[in-house]
Design a protein around this motif. Structure first.
Motif, short mmCIF file in Angstrom:
data_model
loop_
_atom_site.label_atom_id
_atom_site.label_comp_id
_atom_site.label_asym_id
_atom_site.label_seq_id
_atom_site.Cartn_x
_atom_site.Cartn_y
_atom_site.Cartn_z
N ALA A 93 4.26 -3.37 -6.55
CA ALA A 93 4.84 -2.32 -5.69
C ALA A 93 3.80 -1.25 -5.48
O ALA A 93 2.93 -1.01 -6.33
N TYR A 94 3.90 -0.60 -4.31
CA TYR A 94 2.94 0.44 -3.92
C TYR A 94 3.73 1.58 -3.30
O TYR A 94 4.51 1.36 -2.36
N ILE A 95 3.57 2.79 -3.83
CA ILE A 95 4.31 3.96 -3.35
C ILE A 95 3.32 4.89 -2.67
O ILE A 95 2.33 5.32 -3.29
N SER A 96 3.59 5.23 -1.41
CA SER A 96 2.66 6.09 -0.66
C SER A 96 3.36 6.62 0.59
O SER A 96 4.38 6.08 1.01
N PRO A 97 2.79 7.67 1.22
CA PRO A 97 3.23 8.00 2.58
C PRO A 97 2.75 6.91 3.53
O PRO A 97 1.95 6.04 3.15
N MET A 98 3.21 6.96 4.78
CA MET A 98 2.67 6.04 5.78
C MET A 98 1.19 6.35 6.02
O MET A 98 0.37 5.45 6.18
N ALA A 99 0.87 7.64 6.04
CA ALA A 99 -0.51 8.08 6.25
C ALA A 99 -0.64 9.50 5.73
O ALA A 99 0.36 10.22 5.59
N TYR A 100 -1.86 9.90 5.45
CA TYR A 100 -2.14 11.26 5.04
C TYR A 100 -3.60 11.55 5.36
O TYR A 100 -4.49 10.79 4.98
N GLY A 101 -3.84 12.67 6.06
CA GLY A 101 -5.21 12.97 6.43
C GLY A 101 -5.78 11.86 7.30
O GLY A 101 -5.16 11.43 8.28
N HIS A 102 -6.94 11.38 6.92
CA HIS A 102 -7.60 10.33 7.71
C HIS A 102 -7.24 8.93 7.24
O HIS A 102 -7.74 7.95 7.80
#
Length: 537
Positions: A124-133
């Motif tokens: 499993a991987y927890i993250s926003p869709m994107a952040y910064g670059h």
């Protein structure tokens, strides 16, 4: 994993370093013991203020949610989140759920993240869709390893489909889960964290820590954090400095947690006054950026009476400047592999605090050796080898475990010297030596002199290509705000006064606004060397 020699294991147990406690068990105890203690996320976009009880409830919902998704205790779960509330929740929840934590600093891009997900076997991987670059979702969509089954997205994500075999869900789904009341048990010698290094080499290295090695580190952290006021932490929770100094240290001491997701010195100064907290701990850039800011005042200095620095070289000039403002600094030396090897105490003499990285910590053994592993006497530089209860159990890549020997010693790759007081000073890295015409030059030695030149805020000395000599020294300098530009000849009187041999003098100079840095604030010299080779610096 490497095998810890039996006599060392017995010693660490009998001395109380290694117990049957687990990270998740301790985190649950600490959250329950001080439920009203504040947790503060200082952010222009994700500001949040709550307490331990709020974190505890949301962390337990995360445990329930992952179990509902079929992610069982003992599985590796990666998280890559800026210093937001969800980062603290992910850290505490994964610990309490008895998962193997795989923290990834939020500035890592596709190359590093895909490598870490693959090598760690993260399910499993927890993250926003994107952040910064960084487009985290694109990393999953294009480079998800076969092990990955769940991408839990923090924040909004639209309806972007996940690749085949991966389920993409959203953090809001935790709201429908009841907080877990029964937490799964683990064993103290199980893997707790796969901590990937800051990536100054071609691929990140995964250091394996079990519950015993990680919790041993807190014994050293407490001695420093317990004597300072709550501190605003800019290092990411996913980095060892932020994890230990920003979350675990405060939890262990029932202290408020203060994190910021982007290190903006002006914003940090505002927070310090509004919340009566200190700042500047970690790599020296966090301290110097505050001191350099035009809005820095004696009111701020009064909240920074004691600041611990480490994670990157600390020039003596930084300590002297801080002391002139009433700020005591201590230097400490360690790494992701061995978090606290040496350190000073705040009541030590200023000369030692400013010029050395301290004495070995309790339980830690250290030697200075030559290329053949023979012990060197005090005053003679050599490679630092260490062992102790918080030393990691090796690397995820077994080929890298040649750094550990059968007696439990770890070759750090750092060069240092021990003085008559038993204090260590880091003088260089094995790979941070400039070879000029066959002669090895210490970058750190040159940097220490240039750091004292008026107008210099920071300096990095690196190898530049030389058709005749192979390499020569290039000084890459960041000036203090408002300082006049300097040229290479301006350095020569200072180098001569310091008695530095002329062959060690830099033969090039570059002025920069800032440097490429790791998440902990360390200058990425590998990037500077590459830019010099490419002619882009």
């Amino acid at each position: 994993m490497r095998t810890v020699p039996a006599h060392l294991e017995q010693r660490y147990v009998s001395d109380g370093w290694w117990t049957g406690a687990t990270l998740g068990g301790r985190v649950a105890e600490w959250l329950a013991a001080a439920p009203d203690t504040g947790v503060h996320i200082h952010s222009r976009t994700h500001d949040w203020h709550g307490n331990y009880a709020d974190i505890d409830q949301e962390a337990r919902r995360l445990v329930s949610y992952l179990r509902q998704e079929g992610i069982e205790p003992g599985a590796a779960v990666a998280f890559q989140i800026p210093n937001w509330r969800e980062s603290v929740v992910a850290f505490t929840g994964l610990a309490m759920g008895s998962y193997i934590l795989v923290p990834i600093t939020h500035i890592y891009g596709r190359k590093e993240v895909s490598f870490i997900l693959e090598e760690s076997g993260a399910v499993a991987y927890i993250s926003p869709m994107a952040y910064g670059h960084v487009d985290y979702a694109e990393i999953v969509d294009s480079a998800a390893p076969n092990s990955l089954r769940l991408h839990l997205v923090v924040g909004d994500g639209g309806d972007r489909p996940a690749p085949e075999g991966v389920r993409r869900t959203f953090w809001a789904g935790l709201d429908g889960c009841a907080p877990a009341t029964e937490l799964p048990a683990s064993e103290a010698d199980n893997i707790a964290v796969l901590a990937y290094t800051s990536g100054t080499t071609s691929d990140p290295k995964g250091a394996i820590h079990n519950h015993r090695t990680l919790l041993s580190e807190l014994g050293h952290m407490t001695a420093w954090t317990a004597v300072t006021r709550p501190n605003l932490m800019g290092s990411p929770v996913a980095h060892a400095t932020g994890m230990l100094g920003g979350v675990l240290g405060p939890l262990h001491n029932s202290r408020e947690i203060h994190l910021t997701d982007r290190w903006d010195p002006g914003h940090a100064l505002e927070v310090m006054l509004a919340y009566d907290v200190g700042g500047g701990a970690g790599a020296s850039i966090f301290l110097t950026s505050l001191l350099d800011h035009p809005e820095f005042t004696p009111q701020h200095a009064a909240k920074m009476v004691r600041v611990g620095l480490g994670g990157a070289p600390v020039p003596a000039a930084v300590g002297q400047r801080a002391e002139s403002l009433g700020i005591k600094i201590i230097r400490a030396y360690g790494s992701t592999e061995h978090p606290s090897v040496t350190g000073m105490q705040f009541d030590d003499p200023a000369e030692l605090r400013h010029n050395t990285d301290g004495r070995p910590q309790p339980g830690v053994e250290m030697r200075i050796v030559d290329e053949d592993g023979r012990n060197l006497p005090a005053g003679t530089p050599g490679e630092i080898v260490t062992r102790g209860p918080e030393l990691c159990l090796g690397y995820t890549n077994p080929d890298l475990n040649v750094a550990f020997d059968s007696d439990g010693w770890y070759r750090t790759g750092d060069i240092g010297v021990v003085d008559q007081h038993g204090c260590l000073t880091i003088t260089d890295r094995v790979k941070d030596i400039i070879i000029r015409g066959g002669e090895n030059l210490s970058a750190a030695e040159i940097e220490e002199v240039i750091a004292k030149v008026p107008g210099v805020a920071e300096v990095a000395v690196v190898a530049a290509p030389d058709e005749r000599l192979g390499e020569h020294a290039c000084a890459v300098i960041r000036l203090l705000p408002g300082a006049e530009a300097i040229a290479l000849p301006d350095l020569f009187p200072h180098l001569e006064q310091a008695g530095l041999a002329r062959q060690k003098w830099p033969e090039e100079l570059r002025l920069v606004v800032d440097y490429p840095r790791t998440a902990s604030g360390k200058i990425r010299k590998v990037d500077l060397r590459a830019q010099l080779r490419e002619g882009t610096l």
